[in-house]
Write an enzyme that holds these catalytic residues in place. Structure first.
Site, PDB file in Angstrom:
ATOM      1  N   ILE A  90       7.761  -7.235   6.718  1.00 34.17           N
ATOM      2  CA  ILE A  90       7.912  -5.853   6.282  1.00 34.17           C
ATOM      3  C   ILE A  90       9.091  -5.797   5.319  1.00 34.17           C
ATOM      4  O   ILE A  90      10.136  -6.392   5.576  1.00 34.17           O
ATOM      5  CB  ILE A  90       8.205  -4.903   7.474  1.00 34.17           C
ATOM      6  CG1 ILE A  90       7.085  -4.939   8.509  1.00 34.17           C
ATOM      7  CG2 ILE A  90       8.514  -3.494   6.992  1.00 34.17           C
ATOM      8  CD1 ILE A  90       5.801  -4.283   8.092  1.00 34.17           C
ATOM      9  N   LYS A  91       8.908  -5.070   4.215  1.00 32.74           N
ATOM     10  CA  LYS A  91       9.996  -4.815   3.263  1.00 32.74           C
ATOM     11  C   LYS A  91      10.159  -3.304   3.187  1.00 32.74           C
ATOM     12  O   LYS A  91       9.234  -2.597   2.819  1.00 32.74           O
ATOM     13  CB  LYS A  91       9.637  -5.366   1.879  1.00 32.74           C
ATOM     14  CG  LYS A  91      10.632  -5.025   0.794  1.00 32.74           C
ATOM     15  CD  LYS A  91      10.109  -5.468  -0.565  1.00 32.74           C
ATOM     16  CE  LYS A  91      11.018  -5.001  -1.682  1.00 32.74           C
ATOM     17  NZ  LYS A  91      10.388  -5.219  -2.992  1.00 32.74           N
TER      18      LYS A  91
END
Length: 179
Positions: A90-91
């Site tokens: 996840i960013k």
């Protein structure tokens, strides 16, 4: 989305592919399109052995259309959906409260990397970075706050000290000042 995004990533020797999961009030088709893109990429990534990074982005109306909205509840929901859709990473944006960001990290169940966003002062960047790392971020993905800095190498070293040496924001700032 590009045709053959995973093939392009493989030819460029990319570490992963990234896809957005955007949520804008009053624009349900945007989120649905993002979900469809993620589902399509998940299969392509699996076949190629390529990790898929999802960037959940809660949006809000702004003067010039839409802008990122740092809403902890919405971000947590998007991160959870991204994980359930098969994100390997996840960013996401940092949140104003480190405790809220820690809850995002717990919801993710996969490594969370923080994005740098717009250009901010080095003091603020180092403080935010130290906060999100303490809250459980696995690392960072910064662009303009590094390559537009007066001394990108020194900024990289200061950020690396935060990530790898568990330096405080003050220690990283002092290291940057000595460069």
């Amino acid at each position: 989305m590009y045709d053959d995004p995973v093939g392009i990533a493989m030819r460029l020797d990319a570490a992963c592919v990234i896809v957005n999961l955007q949520d804008s009030p009053g624009e349900p088709s945007l989120r649905e399109t993002c979900v469809q893109n993620i589902m399509r990429l998940r299969g392509e990534c699996d076949r190629a052995g390529m990790p898929m990074m999802v960037e959940p982005v809660p949006m809000a109306p702004a003067a010039a259309g839409y802008d990122v909205h740092r809403d902890a509840e919405r971000l947590r929901g998007l991160v959870r959906q991204a994980t359930e859709l098969g994100a390997d990473l996840i960013k996401c944006d940092p949140l104003p409260e480190a405790s809220d960001f820690a809850r995002v990290v717990r919801n993710a169940r996969v490594p969370v990397l923080v994005r740098g966003g717009g250009r901010i002062s080095e003091e603020e960047l180092l403080r935010i970075t130290a906060d999100v790392l303490r809250a459980g971020a696995a690392g960072l993905i910064y662009g303009r706050n590094v390559h537009q800095h007066d001394d990108p190498r020194a900024m990289t070293r200061a950020l690396a000290a935060l990530v790898h040496e568990k330096a405080s924001a003050e220690q990283a700032q002092a290291q940057l000042a000595r460069a």
